[in-house]
Design an enzyme around this catalytic site. Structure first.
Site, mmCIF file in Angstrom:
data_model
loop_
_atom_site.group_PDB
_atom_site.id
_atom_site.type_symbol
_atom_site.label_atom_id
_atom_site.label_comp_id
_atom_site.label_asym_id
_atom_site.label_seq_id
_atom_site.Cartn_x
_atom_site.Cartn_y
_atom_site.Cartn_z
ATOM 1 N N LYS A 76 31.996 5.266 25.492
ATOM 2 C CA LYS A 76 32.895 5.580 24.535
ATOM 3 C C LYS A 76 34.195 6.114 25.416
ATOM 4 O O LYS A 76 34.273 5.997 26.372
ATOM 5 C CB LYS A 76 31.824 7.201 24.544
ATOM 6 C CG LYS A 76 32.765 7.556 23.620
ATOM 7 C CD LYS A 76 32.021 9.306 23.455
ATOM 8 C CE LYS A 76 32.508 10.401 22.025
ATOM 9 N NZ LYS A 76 31.320 11.317 21.702
ATOM 10 N N SER A 151 30.432 12.520 17.094
ATOM 11 C CA SER A 151 31.507 11.348 16.735
ATOM 12 C C SER A 151 31.420 10.277 17.592
ATOM 13 O O SER A 151 31.662 9.278 18.384
ATOM 14 C CB SER A 151 32.693 11.990 18.204
ATOM 15 O OG SER A 151 32.077 12.743 19.731
ATOM 16 N N SER A 175 27.204 15.000 19.101
ATOM 17 C CA SER A 175 28.230 13.446 19.072
ATOM 18 C C SER A 175 26.874 12.847 19.350
ATOM 19 O O SER A 175 27.243 11.874 19.185
ATOM 20 C CB SER A 175 29.173 13.570 20.009
ATOM 21 O OG SER A 175 29.996 14.542 18.676
#
Lengths: 476, 99
Positions: A76, A151, A175
């Site tokens: 990420k 996210s 997330s």
């Protein structure tokens, strides 16, 4: 070569029996990524990836490899990677090349994991749909008109679309678990402090955790084990010893008592998800688990607490983006104008919204009623969990109130925030949680969440692993 | 309804170092009012018995032994082209009269 449904275990076997080399494996993923319709990655650097894969092949040759050696991984983009562009999904860092690598990532590098690229995410990890990325939205591989969740949307979609066997994500309010649920993969949020936050671009410092997304609970355990443990560079990382999470995950399932918190089976959630969970409960009862209804009375305040604490810490953490030392810089006549223009241009709408909300909650005259009060309510929420874990071993809940929604459907910010209603409490209390696929609603994945007391990663992954076995999810 | 005024939004924008257009001020006023309306419910709870700061879940800072740990990778942290005479080149932050 076939890269569908690969797991760490499968890759480890294949590399050792020379079905392919780490370089061939990485190249196959890179080729697939080039055809990606879901926009899972912000940055892919072929040379960077192949260099790591070559190193993995050398280590394999020398017979010094671990289970993770040569395993490709998406990271990420809020985790720093030395020499590789790291944007946090934001224009304000669109040219930022970190001079250091996050500890969690560095520990995986130490075992020669191969970086496929930086996964797309909501800007500064703020969002539940990956619609807030400055580098385009991510599409849900199960239905391209729908969000993957956020996210860590890019990470979840990459694993679901076979564009990475495993991925690192971060979980501050859900997330990792929520996108895992929307994309039909396993998502683990460890206990706060289990994995170092050094190199994790700070969003909500008292809640941020580094998590794992994969197809199996077993893979999550293997990655967690490699990353976890005290780090001198992160004073909030815990001294708690790192257990053999893998061994705990695949061990026999004990006769547990699992709580079903009544506040998590509410009006307004998709009835079809409720049914899937009820069916799962029945099947788990058959293998010896006991279930009982439990009460978490402060649950209704968890989301509100989160949306005071998080924006407050965000407003403080994001004040470092002033365009002076790194990142985007917009020139103007005065310093104040440079700050304002840089930040207004560099930050997206959701980030600006949360900074403003946080600035309000921390300002004189409001600090006590909002931020201070929220920190106290946090104790009440944690106490709820501590009490409940004296009655039951683990908790089982739906991960999300609905399956993946369509793009643009949740345009009102508050409605979007409610997507995290079942996941935030775990962050507020600092406890670990895992989302595991529980079935589908009209072709869209639904997830089941298992929560446990602090440091119980092994136990929650163990239940997740056995559920996957019972539900025939371990076909690989 | 937790009201937040336009004036407050403008003042917050200065504190947050953000430029907001008139349209953005309007929109934020309505959005923040609605969000604050929702989060205000935490004030319903009686927290009088809870000492502040109340964050039990975060680990207290754990100190390392007080011994010297030599940091050797200085050049790795900052590119040579950002250094001059051992000083870091950065954008000007001090304003002089007449600038």
């Amino acid at each position: 070569m076939e890269i569908k449904d690969l797991t760490i275990k499968r890759i480890a076997t294949d590399l050792r029996t020379k079905q392919y080399s780490a370089v061939e494996l990485a190249s196959a993923y890179l080729d697939a990524i080039e055809q990606d319709k879901c926009n899972c990655y912000i940055t892919v650097d072929h040379d960077f990836t192949i260099a790591q894969a070559k190193l993995a092949d050398d280590i394999l040759q020398q017979g010094e490899a671990s289970a993770l050696t040569g395993v490709p991984c998406a990271i990420k983009d809020v985790l720093t990677t030395k020499g590789l562009l790291t944007t946090a999904g934001s224009k304000i860092l669109q040219n930022y090349i970190p001079s250091y690598t996050a500890t969690a990532v560095e520990r995986l590098y130490h075992q020669q994991i191969v970086t496929l690229g930086k996964a797309n995410c909501d800007e500064f990890a703020m969002g539940a749909s990956n619609e807030n990325s400055a580098f385009g939205q991510v599409l849900n591989p199960h239905d391209l008109s729908r969000v993957p969740g956020g996210s860590s949307g890019g990470s979840a979609a990459a694993v679901a679309a076979d564009l990475a066997p495993i991925a690192l994500g971060t979980d501050t309010g859900g997330s990792v678990r929520q996108p895992a649920s929307f994309c039909g993969v396993v998502g683990l949020k460890p206990t706060y402090g289990r994995v170092s936050r050094y190199g994790l671009i700070a969003m909500t410092s008292s809640l941020d955790t580094v998590g794992v997304l994969a197809k199996t609970a077993e893979d999550c355990a293997l990655v967690l084990q490699a990353m976890a443990g005290r780090d001198g560079y992160d004073s909030t990382s815990a001294l708690e010893p790192v257990a053999d999470y893998h061994q705990q995950t695949v061990a026999a399932l004990p006769r547990l008592t699992v709580g079903l918190p009544k506040q998590y089976f509410i009006e307004g959630m998709d009835e079809r998800i409720r049914k899937l969970i009820e069916q799962a409960v029945e099947r788990l009862k058959k293998v010896g688990l006991k279930f009982k209804e439990v009460d978490l009375p402060q649950s209704e305040y968890a989301l509100a607490t989160y949306y005071v604490i998080s924006p407050s810490e965000v407003s403080s953490n994001l004040s470092r983006y002033d365009g002076i030392r790194y990142g985007l810089h917009v020139e103007d006549k005065t310093l104040m104008e440079q700050y304002k223009k840089t930040r207004s241009y560099g930050f997206g709408a959701e980030v600006r919204r949360r900074i403003m909300l946080g600035t309000f909650a921390l300002s004189a005259g409001y600090y006590d009623a909002y931020y201070n009060q929220a920190q106290k309510v946090r104790t009440l929420i944690k106490d709820d969990f501590d009490k409940v874990f004296k009655e039951v071993d683990l908790l089982l809940t739906p991960t999300t109130p609905s399956v993946a929604f369509k793009f643009g459907e949740k345009s009102d910010p508050l409605t979007m925030y409610l997507a995290d209603i079942f996941t935030v409490a775990a962050n507020i209390a600092g406890i670990p949680g895992v989302s595991v696929p529980v079935g589908q609603v009209e072709g869209l994945p639904a997830g089941m969440q298992i929560l446990g007391p602090a440091w119980s990663e092994g136990r929650i992954l163990n239940l997740a692993h056995h559920w996957q076995k019972i539900d025939n999810q371990l076909k690989f | 309804m937790a009201e937040i005024t336009k004036k407050q939004i403008e003042e917050l924008a200065v504190l947050a170092r953000l430029n907001l257009s008139a349209a953005e001020i309007n929109q934020l006023q309505s959005e923040l009012s609605s969000i604050l309306d929702y989060v205000t419910k935490i004030q319903e709870l009686d927290t009088s018995k809870i000492p502040a700061p109340a964050d039990k879940s975060a680990t207290r800072a754990i100190l390392r032994p007080d011994t010297v740990d030599e940091f050797v990778d200085r050049t790795g942290l900052i590119d040579a082209d950002r250094l001059e005479d051992g000083l870091v080149i950065a954008k000007a932050v001090f304003e002089r009269d007449g600038d």
